[in-house]
Design a protein around this motif. Structure first.
Motif, PDB file in Angstrom:
ATOM      1  N   VAL A  20     -24.886   4.667 -20.339  1.00 13.98           N
ATOM      2  CA  VAL A  20     -25.611   5.617 -21.183  1.00 13.98           C
ATOM      3  C   VAL A  20     -24.797   5.946 -22.419  1.00 13.98           C
ATOM      4  O   VAL A  20     -25.319   6.010 -23.538  1.00 13.98           O
ATOM      5  N   GLU A  21     -23.497   6.145 -22.243  1.00  9.72           N
ATOM      6  CA  GLU A  21     -22.617   6.474 -23.373  1.00  9.72           C
ATOM      7  C   GLU A  21     -22.556   5.312 -24.367  1.00  9.72           C
ATOM      8  O   GLU A  21     -22.707   5.502 -25.579  1.00  9.72           O
ATOM      9  N   TYR A  22     -22.330   4.115 -23.851  1.00 11.49           N
ATOM     10  CA  TYR A  22     -22.238   2.959 -24.743  1.00 11.49           C
ATOM     11  C   TYR A  22     -23.538   2.743 -25.511  1.00 11.49           C
ATOM     12  O   TYR A  22     -23.521   2.569 -26.744  1.00 11.49           O
ATOM     13  N   ASP A  23     -24.656   2.766 -24.817  1.00 11.49           N
ATOM     14  CA  ASP A  23     -25.937   2.495 -25.469  1.00 11.49           C
ATOM     15  C   ASP A  23     -26.253   3.534 -26.541  1.00 11.49           C
ATOM     16  O   ASP A  23     -26.810   3.202 -27.597  1.00 11.49           O
ATOM     17  N   ALA A  24     -25.906   4.789 -26.282  1.00  7.59           N
ATOM     18  CA  ALA A  24     -26.197   5.850 -27.254  1.00  7.59           C
ATOM     19  C   ALA A  24     -25.429   5.633 -28.547  1.00  7.59           C
ATOM     20  O   ALA A  24     -25.996   5.746 -29.648  1.00  7.59           O
ATOM     21  N   TRP A  25     -24.146   5.317 -28.445  1.00  5.83           N
ATOM     22  CA  TRP A  25     -23.360   5.122 -29.660  1.00  5.83           C
ATOM     23  C   TRP A  25     -23.674   3.784 -30.332  1.00  5.83           C
ATOM     24  O   TRP A  25     -23.586   3.673 -31.563  1.00  5.83           O
ATOM     25  N   ALA A  26     -24.040   2.790 -29.555  1.00  2.00           N
ATOM     26  CA  ALA A  26     -24.399   1.499 -30.150  1.00  2.00           C
ATOM     27  C   ALA A  26     -25.635   1.609 -31.024  1.00  2.00           C
ATOM     28  O   ALA A  26     -25.823   0.825 -31.959  1.00  2.00           O
ATOM     29  N   ALA A  27     -26.483   2.610 -30.732  1.00  2.28           N
ATOM     30  CA  ALA A  27     -27.710   2.803 -31.501  1.00  2.28           C
ATOM     31  C   ALA A  27     -27.567   3.872 -32.585  1.00  2.28           C
ATOM     32  O   ALA A  27     -28.556   4.242 -33.225  1.00  2.28           O
ATOM     33  N   THR A  28     -26.335   4.360 -32.789  1.00  2.00           N
ATOM     34  CA  THR A  28     -26.103   5.461 -33.723  1.00  2.00           C
ATOM     35  C   THR A  28     -25.092   5.057 -34.772  1.00  2.00           C
ATOM     36  O   THR A  28     -24.057   4.459 -34.451  1.00  2.00           O
ATOM     37  N   ASP A  29     -25.355   5.395 -36.014  1.00  2.00           N
ATOM     38  CA  ASP A  29     -24.387   5.155 -37.086  1.00  2.00           C
ATOM     39  C   ASP A  29     -23.416   6.329 -37.187  1.00  2.00           C
ATOM     40  O   ASP A  29     -23.749   7.459 -36.834  1.00  2.00           O
ATOM     41  N   GLY A  30     -22.230   6.054 -37.687  1.00  2.00           N
ATOM     42  CA  GLY A  30     -21.329   7.136 -38.042  1.00  2.00           C
ATOM     43  C   GLY A  30     -20.155   7.375 -37.115  1.00  2.00           C
ATOM     44  O   GLY A  30     -19.288   8.192 -37.430  1.00  2.00           O
ATOM     45  N   ASN A  31     -20.094   6.711 -35.951  1.00  2.00           N
ATOM     46  CA  ASN A  31     -18.949   6.894 -35.061  1.00  2.00           C
ATOM     47  C   ASN A  31     -17.920   5.810 -35.379  1.00  2.00           C
ATOM     48  O   ASN A  31     -17.974   4.691 -34.872  1.00  2.00           O
ATOM     49  N   LYS A  32     -16.968   6.144 -36.242  1.00  2.00           N
ATOM     50  CA  LYS A  32     -15.980   5.163 -36.682  1.00  2.00           C
ATOM     51  C   LYS A  32     -15.126   4.657 -35.529  1.00  2.00           C
ATOM     52  O   LYS A  32     -14.740   3.479 -35.499  1.00  2.00           O
ATOM     53  N   ALA A  33     -14.830   5.538 -34.579  1.00  2.00           N
ATOM     54  CA  ALA A  33     -14.012   5.128 -33.440  1.00  2.00           C
ATOM     55  C   ALA A  33     -14.745   4.077 -32.613  1.00  2.00           C
ATOM     56  O   ALA A  33     -14.153   3.073 -32.189  1.00  2.00           O
ATOM     57  N   PHE A  34     -16.031   4.288 -32.382  1.00  2.00           N
ATOM     58  CA  PHE A  34     -16.808   3.319 -31.628  1.00  2.00           C
ATOM     59  C   PHE A  34     -16.866   1.989 -32.364  1.00  2.00           C
ATOM     60  O   PHE A  34     -16.651   0.920 -31.765  1.00  2.00           O
ATOM     61  N   GLU A  35     -17.145   2.049 -33.648  1.00  2.00           N
ATOM     62  CA  GLU A  35     -17.290   0.819 -34.433  1.00  2.00           C
ATOM     63  C   GLU A  35     -15.970   0.064 -34.554  1.00  2.00           C
ATOM     64  O   GLU A  35     -15.954  -1.168 -34.560  1.00  2.00           O
ATOM     65  N   GLY A  36     -14.858   0.797 -34.611  1.00  2.00           N
ATOM     66  CA  GLY A  36     -13.570   0.139 -34.800  1.00  2.00           C
ATOM     67  C   GLY A  36     -12.884  -0.284 -33.519  1.00  2.00           C
ATOM     68  O   GLY A  36     -12.147  -1.285 -33.513  1.00  2.00           O
ATOM     69  N   LYS A  37     -13.125   0.446 -32.436  1.00  2.76           N
ATOM     70  CA  LYS A  37     -12.375   0.200 -31.208  1.00  2.76           C
ATOM     71  C   LYS A  37     -13.213  -0.401 -30.079  1.00  2.76           C
ATOM     72  O   LYS A  37     -12.705  -1.205 -29.283  1.00  2.76           O
ATOM     73  N   ILE A  38     -14.475   0.013 -29.984  1.00  2.00           N
ATOM     74  CA  ILE A  38     -15.279  -0.347 -28.809  1.00  2.00           C
ATOM     75  C   ILE A  38     -16.209  -1.524 -29.085  1.00  2.00           C
ATOM     76  O   ILE A  38     -16.180  -2.530 -28.364  1.00  2.00           O
ATOM     77  N   ARG A  39     -17.038  -1.410 -30.108  1.00  2.00           N
ATOM     78  CA  ARG A  39     -18.015  -2.484 -30.345  1.00  2.00           C
ATOM     79  C   ARG A  39     -17.357  -3.858 -30.495  1.00  2.00           C
ATOM     80  O   ARG A  39     -17.855  -4.845 -29.911  1.00  2.00           O
TER      81      ARG A  39
END
Length: 311
Positions: A169-188
């Motif tokens: 649930v956490e991953y899918d929510a941020w994958a569909a949302t713009d603006g989380n630099k930490a997610f885009e830089g570290k997780i995706r």
């Protein structure tokens, strides 16, 4: 005929007692001058839980001014000040602690959250006697930058030998949302390394995911159990021991869904208090381990003393 005068031992002692102390002592000359070292703390705190070892890691601290811009956003300044005064804490600054946790089950070394950067988490691990290549499993409770900062750096992933786990649930929510630099830089960029799990899933023997949504869409806590003893890795369900835990309905800036976060706080607090389960809160005062007590119709944080230190 003149009278002969003499000094007795008694008169000498009486006279010395009447003299100022300073007059009877040689001047003290300091041999060295110590430099001010600044405020400091240990980097790790290790405990026993049944057959497990649980180690909290201090990867950093931060002082933040104007804490009511973060906590108690829905209460008056007077109410915030009264609660702070009752807890003997200032209203003009808050001290944040950042505390990942390592659980050694005897079969696996499991790291919960990765701190602010690769350097900070590996440094804290080394202080505790571990190395990054020993970590078997990295569990990410949620995708805020202070929890995923150590997942990867310029040289690639920090824990190259580990499987990585997070909530679907956490991953899918941020994958569909713009603006989380930490997610885009570290997780995706490292998504293929992650196993996605659901509420109630087992991460390892004795480690179970507990949905605690609200702070973020899929924020997870984790129940640790060994030999009948329990502990909860609570992550950020409450971000301050007074302004969040003691007042669960106070709004917190970093809670994405404030109503859901408040409901989760009450659910978690009721469970921890009723079952007397210790918990590790990522931002609780170092070493971040404590209990929840019912207090005046609400809740109170009680730091652990030596309950988990007896091996």
């Amino acid at each position: 005929m003149s009278k002969k005068t003499g000094l007795t031992r008694r008169s000498v002692l009486a006279g010395a007692a009447a003299m100022p102390l300073a007059a009877t002592m040689a001047p003290h000359v300091a041999k060295a001058k110590a430099e001010m070292m600044g405020v400091g703390a240990t980097r790790f705190n290790r405990m026993k839980l049944g057959n497990f070892e649980v180690t909290t890691l201090l990867v950093g601290t931060r002082t933040v001014e104007n804490p009511q811009s973060i906590f108690g956003m829905n209460v008056s300044g007077a109410e915030f000040a009264d609660a702070s005064a009752a807890a003997n804490i200032p209203t003009d600054a808050a001290q944040f602690f950042f505390t990942p946790t390592v659980v050694n089950t005897g079969n696996e070394l499991v790291l919960f959250d990765t701190g602010l950067s690769p350097e900070s988490i590996t440094g804290a691990l080394e202080a505790a006697g571990y190395s990054a290549d020993q970590i078997d499993t990295v569990v990410i409770t949620h995708m805020h930058g202070d929890h995923v900062g150590g997942v990867a750096g310029e040289g690639g992933v920090t824990f190259g030998n580990a499987r990585h786990v997070t909530g679907r649930v956490e991953y899918d929510a941020w994958a569909a949302t713009d603006g989380n630099k930490a997610f885009e830089g570290k997780i995706r960029p490292n998504a293929e390394r992650f196993d996605m799990i659901e509420d109630g899933a087992d991460v390892a023997g004795g480690i179970t995911a507990v949905g605690a949504f609200g702070h973020t869409p899929g924020h997870m806590a984790y129940r640790i159990e060994s030999e009948g003893q329990q502990l909860v890795i609570a992550a950020d369900f409450a971000n301050h021991y007074v302004w969040s835990l003691a007042y669960p309905d106070w709004e917190v800036k970093f809670d994405r869904d404030k109503a859901a976060a408040a409901a989760t706080r009450r659910k978690m607090l009721d469970m921890l208090a009723a079952d007397r389960i210790p918990f590790i809160g990522y931002h609780m005062p170092w070493p971040a381990v404590g209990y929840v007590e019912k207090h005046d119709g609400g809740y109170k944080y009680a730091p652990a003393s030596y309950q988990l230190m007896l091996g």
